[in-house]
Design an enzyme around this catalytic site. Sequence first.
Site, PDB file in Angstrom:
ATOM      1  N   ASP A  38      -8.378  16.393 -16.425  1.00  0.00           N
ATOM      2  CA  ASP A  38      -8.619  14.978 -16.722  1.00  0.00           C
ATOM      3  C   ASP A  38      -8.331  14.796 -18.211  1.00  0.00           C
ATOM      4  OD1 ASP A  38      -9.763  12.549 -17.506  1.00  0.00           O
ATOM      5  OD2 ASP A  38     -11.415  12.696 -16.065  1.00  0.00           O
ATOM      6  N   LYS A  51      -9.004   3.256 -19.817  1.00  0.00           N
ATOM      7  CA  LYS A  51      -9.352   3.564 -21.205  1.00  0.00           C
ATOM      8  C   LYS A  51      -8.136   3.347 -22.117  1.00  0.00           C
ATOM      9  CE  LYS A  51     -13.139   4.663 -19.057  1.00  0.00           C
ATOM     10  NZ  LYS A  51     -13.368   5.996 -18.553  1.00  0.00           N
ATOM     11  N   ARG A 108       0.833  -1.214   0.000  1.00  0.00           N
ATOM     12  CA  ARG A 108       0.000   0.000   0.000  1.00  0.00           C
ATOM     13  C   ARG A 108       0.867   1.265   0.000  1.00  0.00           C
ATOM     14  NH1 ARG A 108      -2.107   2.217   4.444  1.00  0.00           N
ATOM     15  NH2 ARG A 108      -2.214   0.240   5.558  1.00  0.00           N
TER      16      ARG A 108
HETATM   17  C1  LIG Z   1     -13.867   6.589 -17.388  1.00  0.00           C
HETATM   18  C2  LIG Z   1     -13.538   7.971 -17.026  1.00  0.00           C
HETATM   19  C3  LIG Z   1     -13.276   8.333 -15.700  1.00  0.00           C
HETATM   20  C4  LIG Z   1     -13.370   7.343 -14.562  1.00  0.00           C
HETATM   21  O1  LIG Z   1     -12.431   6.349 -14.702  1.00  0.00           O
HETATM   22  P1  LIG Z   1     -12.591   4.903 -13.999  1.00  0.00           P
HETATM   23  O2  LIG Z   1     -11.316   4.228 -14.334  1.00  0.00           O
HETATM   24  O3  LIG Z   1     -13.812   4.281 -14.592  1.00  0.00           O
HETATM   25  O4  LIG Z   1     -12.776   5.177 -12.549  1.00  0.00           O
HETATM   26  C5  LIG Z   1     -12.951   9.633 -15.417  1.00  0.00           C
HETATM   27  N1  LIG Z   1     -12.883  10.561 -16.398  1.00  0.00           N
HETATM   28  C6  LIG Z   1     -13.128  10.258 -17.682  1.00  0.00           C
HETATM   29  C7  LIG Z   1     -13.029  11.315 -18.702  1.00  0.00           C
HETATM   30  C8  LIG Z   1     -13.476   8.958 -18.038  1.00  0.00           C
HETATM   31  O5  LIG Z   1     -13.737   8.657 -19.312  1.00  0.00           O
END
Ligand SMILES: *Cc1c(COP(=O)(O)O)cnc(C)c1O
Length: 415
Positions: free
Chosen positions: A185, A210, A58
Amino acid sequence: MAKRSIETEFVHAGERAPLPQGLPNSTPIFANSTYSYESMEEAERVFTGDLKDYIYTRYGNPTVDSLQEAVRVLENGAVARAYASGMAALHAALLASDLAPGSVVLASRDLYGASFDLLFNVFGPFGVKTQLADFSDLDDLRARVAELKPRVLLGETISNPLLKVLDIAAVAEIAHSVGAKFIVDSTFATPFLARPLDLGADIVVHSATKYLGGSADAIGGIAVARDIADEAALTSAMKLAGGILSVWEAHSISRGLRTLALRLERQCSNAEKLAVELGKRHDIKLVHYPKFATDGVTEKVLREPFGGALVSIVLADDTREAAWRFMNALELIVRATTLGDVFTTVSHSASSSHRELTEKRRNTLGITEGLVRISVGIESVEDLLADIDQALVSVSEPGTVVTGSTIGGDQGAAA
Ligand SMILES: *Cc1c(COP(=O)(O)O)cnc(C)c1O
């Protein structure tokens, strides 16, 4: 030592053998939760920090560290920390932003849905106030920032599902004019297409689920900060909030990352061809693709000559019925509320990522019922075009038998 019994050998035989001298040419999976030491004195030196070594997974793990270091280098940051999901990474970035009761977070109005919920439902009860703004209207943003004095601005490099590119340098300058932190993000762009920290952002966050992983087989997230001063807070979010990335997921994502540039080159070229071809059709009213924007921001932010690997289309028959009929008729392209995989996927924003909004609000934002977002994969673009063509034909033929599963249900929180 006395001869050991078989029960004891089951537990200890073969364990803790010295590691091989040769350096493995890819990072192994260190699936151990903890470490043992030669002596208590050595353990003490590790705990005090005199001897740099691992203690407990952790707190840090070589497999996870390898991924962190790769993304840190790719994003040109000072420190990267990996978490159990993209949401956990965003949570960590917000924890690292000096929020206190009464602090304002100014968020882009077309943020990922779960990010709103995190701000309103998790940070809200602690007194953090979230306000929304249109980050593409810089004059309005400047006025809102001067008025609200936010601690944090939160935006996305490429918006969902209209695929507007954020002028990161301009927003960073506005954020810094009041000493706010700017979190980006960049899940839709990846470090191959954009480097938000180089443009002035303070922390960049990815859902590694992704494009970084790219194969729909791992969930993870990563936050990279420009300033080493954020290391302590990002590390403590890992150690104390505890949402660490599993070593297995870290390994999958690291393997995906090695081919990201190759994948994205093909995905972007496929996406651009699709966008151009679909733009010529009379049964498609509108095609959203970053390279079609005329505000000059795409070229400032995305690596030339790329325009990203997502395309959103609005059917001429701008209804849910037509969109679902089109999606159901796809034979190769997968219906799934995600993006960034090697295979092409489609999602219907109005009934998935934006289902919580009223239809009126969606229409104001331009997210109409006939909008379908395509995350373009690495398949042959001719096969993708042929699949879309045959599915569109079925939309224009009323009475076509609809086969396949429908999307929707309770998937509202997905991408
Ligand atoms: C999928 C996604 C998230 C969240 O990611 P997880 O891995 O599902 O927690 C946050 N921001 C964007 C733009 C996303 O496409």
